[in-house]
Design a protein around this motif. Sequence first.
Motif, PDB file in Angstrom:
ATOM      1  N   ASN A   2      49.372 -45.464  74.644  1.00  0.00           N
ATOM      2  CA  ASN A   2      47.905 -45.148  74.367  1.00  0.00           C
ATOM      3  C   ASN A   2      47.574 -45.891  73.134  1.00  0.00           C
ATOM      4  OD1 ASN A   2      47.751 -43.034  76.298  1.00  0.00           O
ATOM      5  ND2 ASN A   2      49.367 -41.790  75.068  1.00  0.00           N
ATOM      6  N   TYR A   3      46.532 -46.194  73.011  1.00  0.00           N
ATOM      7  CA  TYR A   3      45.925 -47.012  71.926  1.00  0.00           C
ATOM      8  C   TYR A   3      44.413 -46.893  71.709  1.00  0.00           C
ATOM      9  CZ  TYR A   3      44.533 -51.033  74.775  1.00  0.00           C
ATOM     10  OH  TYR A   3      43.755 -51.755  75.808  1.00  0.00           O
ATOM     11  N   LYS A   4      43.869 -47.374  70.648  1.00  0.00           N
ATOM     12  CA  LYS A   4      42.397 -47.294  70.363  1.00  0.00           C
ATOM     13  C   LYS A   4      42.037 -48.587  69.574  1.00  0.00           C
ATOM     14  CE  LYS A   4      41.136 -43.480  68.323  1.00  0.00           C
ATOM     15  NZ  LYS A   4      40.858 -42.396  67.450  1.00  0.00           N
ATOM     16  N   ASN A   5      41.273 -49.129  70.079  1.00  0.00           N
ATOM     17  CA  ASN A   5      40.758 -50.414  69.080  1.00  0.00           C
ATOM     18  C   ASN A   5      39.191 -50.197  68.515  1.00  0.00           C
ATOM     19  OD1 ASN A   5      42.924 -52.211  69.646  1.00  0.00           O
ATOM     20  ND2 ASN A   5      42.252 -52.636  71.848  1.00  0.00           N
TER      21      ASN A   5
ATOM     22  N   GLU B 153      29.092 -52.247  60.593  1.00  0.00           N
ATOM     23  CA  GLU B 153      28.497 -51.536  61.534  1.00  0.00           C
ATOM     24  C   GLU B 153      29.503 -51.110  62.692  1.00  0.00           C
ATOM     25  OE1 GLU B 153      24.859 -51.751  64.647  1.00  0.00           O
ATOM     26  OE2 GLU B 153      24.700 -53.260  62.917  1.00  0.00           O
ATOM     27  N   LEU B 154      29.614 -50.052  63.027  1.00  0.00           N
ATOM     28  CA  LEU B 154      30.486 -49.785  64.359  1.00  0.00           C
ATOM     29  C   LEU B 154      29.939 -50.242  65.639  1.00  0.00           C
ATOM     30  CD1 LEU B 154      32.976 -48.394  65.614  1.00  0.00           C
ATOM     31  CD2 LEU B 154      31.956 -46.365  65.316  1.00  0.00           C
ATOM     32  N   LYS B 155      30.604 -51.115  66.335  1.00  0.00           N
ATOM     33  CA  LYS B 155      30.135 -51.443  67.619  1.00  0.00           C
ATOM     34  C   LYS B 155      30.550 -50.854  68.984  1.00  0.00           C
ATOM     35  CE  LYS B 155      26.844 -54.332  66.396  1.00  0.00           C
ATOM     36  NZ  LYS B 155      25.473 -54.204  66.729  1.00  0.00           N
TER      37      LYS B 155
ATOM     38  N   GLY C 282      31.431 -38.195  70.332  1.00  0.00           N
ATOM     39  CA  GLY C 282      31.103 -39.352  69.975  1.00  0.00           C
ATOM     40  C   GLY C 282      30.986 -39.244  68.320  1.00  0.00           C
ATOM     41  N   GLU C 283      30.336 -38.456  67.683  1.00  0.00           N
ATOM     42  CA  GLU C 283      30.276 -38.248  66.413  1.00  0.00           C
ATOM     43  C   GLU C 283      31.810 -38.038  65.699  1.00  0.00           C
ATOM     44  OE1 GLU C 283      27.819 -38.737  63.886  1.00  0.00           O
ATOM     45  OE2 GLU C 283      26.821 -39.483  65.658  1.00  0.00           O
ATOM     46  N   LYS C 284      32.746 -37.332  66.242  1.00  0.00           N
ATOM     47  CA  LYS C 284      33.886 -37.187  65.797  1.00  0.00           C
ATOM     48  C   LYS C 284      34.542 -38.569  65.736  1.00  0.00           C
ATOM     49  CE  LYS C 284      38.343 -34.564  66.735  1.00  0.00           C
ATOM     50  NZ  LYS C 284      39.160 -35.667  65.834  1.00  0.00           N
ATOM     51  N   LEU C 285      34.432 -39.159  66.892  1.00  0.00           N
ATOM     52  CA  LEU C 285      35.298 -40.570  66.827  1.00  0.00           C
ATOM     53  C   LEU C 285      34.750 -41.376  65.641  1.00  0.00           C
ATOM     54  CD1 LEU C 285      35.368 -41.685  70.782  1.00  0.00           C
ATOM     55  CD2 LEU C 285      37.323 -41.194  69.071  1.00  0.00           C
ATOM     56  N   LYS C 286      33.568 -41.183  65.426  1.00  0.00           N
ATOM     57  CA  LYS C 286      32.771 -42.264  64.417  1.00  0.00           C
ATOM     58  C   LYS C 286      33.369 -41.605  63.017  1.00  0.00           C
ATOM     59  CE  LYS C 286      28.316 -43.536  62.752  1.00  0.00           C
ATOM     60  NZ  LYS C 286      26.844 -43.388  62.918  1.00  0.00           N
TER      61      LYS C 286
ATOM     62  N   ASP D 136      35.878 -40.167  62.426  1.00  0.00           N
ATOM     63  CA  ASP D 136      37.358 -40.079  62.290  1.00  0.00           C
ATOM     64  C   ASP D 136      37.789 -41.548  61.715  1.00  0.00           C
ATOM     65  OD1 ASP D 136      38.111 -37.596  63.073  1.00  0.00           O
ATOM     66  OD2 ASP D 136      38.744 -37.957  64.955  1.00  0.00           O
ATOM     67  N   ILE D 137      37.222 -42.581  62.088  1.00  0.00           N
ATOM     68  CA  ILE D 137      37.417 -44.061  61.726  1.00  0.00           C
ATOM     69  C   ILE D 137      36.845 -44.269  60.310  1.00  0.00           C
ATOM     70  CG2 ILE D 137      37.305 -44.888  63.969  1.00  0.00           C
ATOM     71  CD1 ILE D 137      34.766 -46.335  63.501  1.00  0.00           C
ATOM     72  N   TYR D 138      35.883 -43.485  59.543  1.00  0.00           N
ATOM     73  CA  TYR D 138      35.587 -43.810  58.418  1.00  0.00           C
ATOM     74  C   TYR D 138      36.298 -42.956  57.322  1.00  0.00           C
ATOM     75  CZ  TYR D 138      31.516 -46.407  60.048  1.00  0.00           C
ATOM     76  OH  TYR D 138      30.896 -47.329  60.682  1.00  0.00           O
TER      77      TYR D 138
END
Length: 156
Positions: free
Chosen positions: A54-57, A64-66, A147-151, A153-155
């Motif tokens: 399992n991975y996330k890119n 800017e997140l794309k 979608g907001e949670k993913l965003k 989490d990366i910041y």
Amino acid sequence: MKTIITFLTFFSWTLNINAQTTKEIMLEIDKATIEINSNLKTYNKIEKNISADNYKNIYFNNKELKLISIKAIESSLEKNVYWYYIDGVLTYSETNWLDINTKKTIKHEKQYLKNGHLIAWINSNNNNVENTSSEFRSLETELTTYGEKLKSDIYK
């Protein structure tokens, strides 16, 4: 009277210019996702291995997140999810479920969003899910929340 006619004409013309059909919006989103995909090699990429299978890119153009792509393997299925962000807002999501042994697509879905609201959901039979259905409304809430949670989490 002439002023009222002029106003009504202008108002009607303005509505026609600003009104876009769902299909037109979907085409614009498709073009934007094609552009993002064609530029992936130029974007900053962060790889996060969650486990061996399992991975996330995460892809950024400057800051800017794309795109966030997630691959998860569960028993005999491979699930690939793509979350596209335009101007920092989740705009498109696509999910593909593949049989690991045959590599055949078992299920494929697409979701289109505008201003944080689900406007179209294409199911694995390539049919539109009715936007008045409880499934549609439920998915809209799930998509925007996740979608907001993913965003966020990366910041962190």
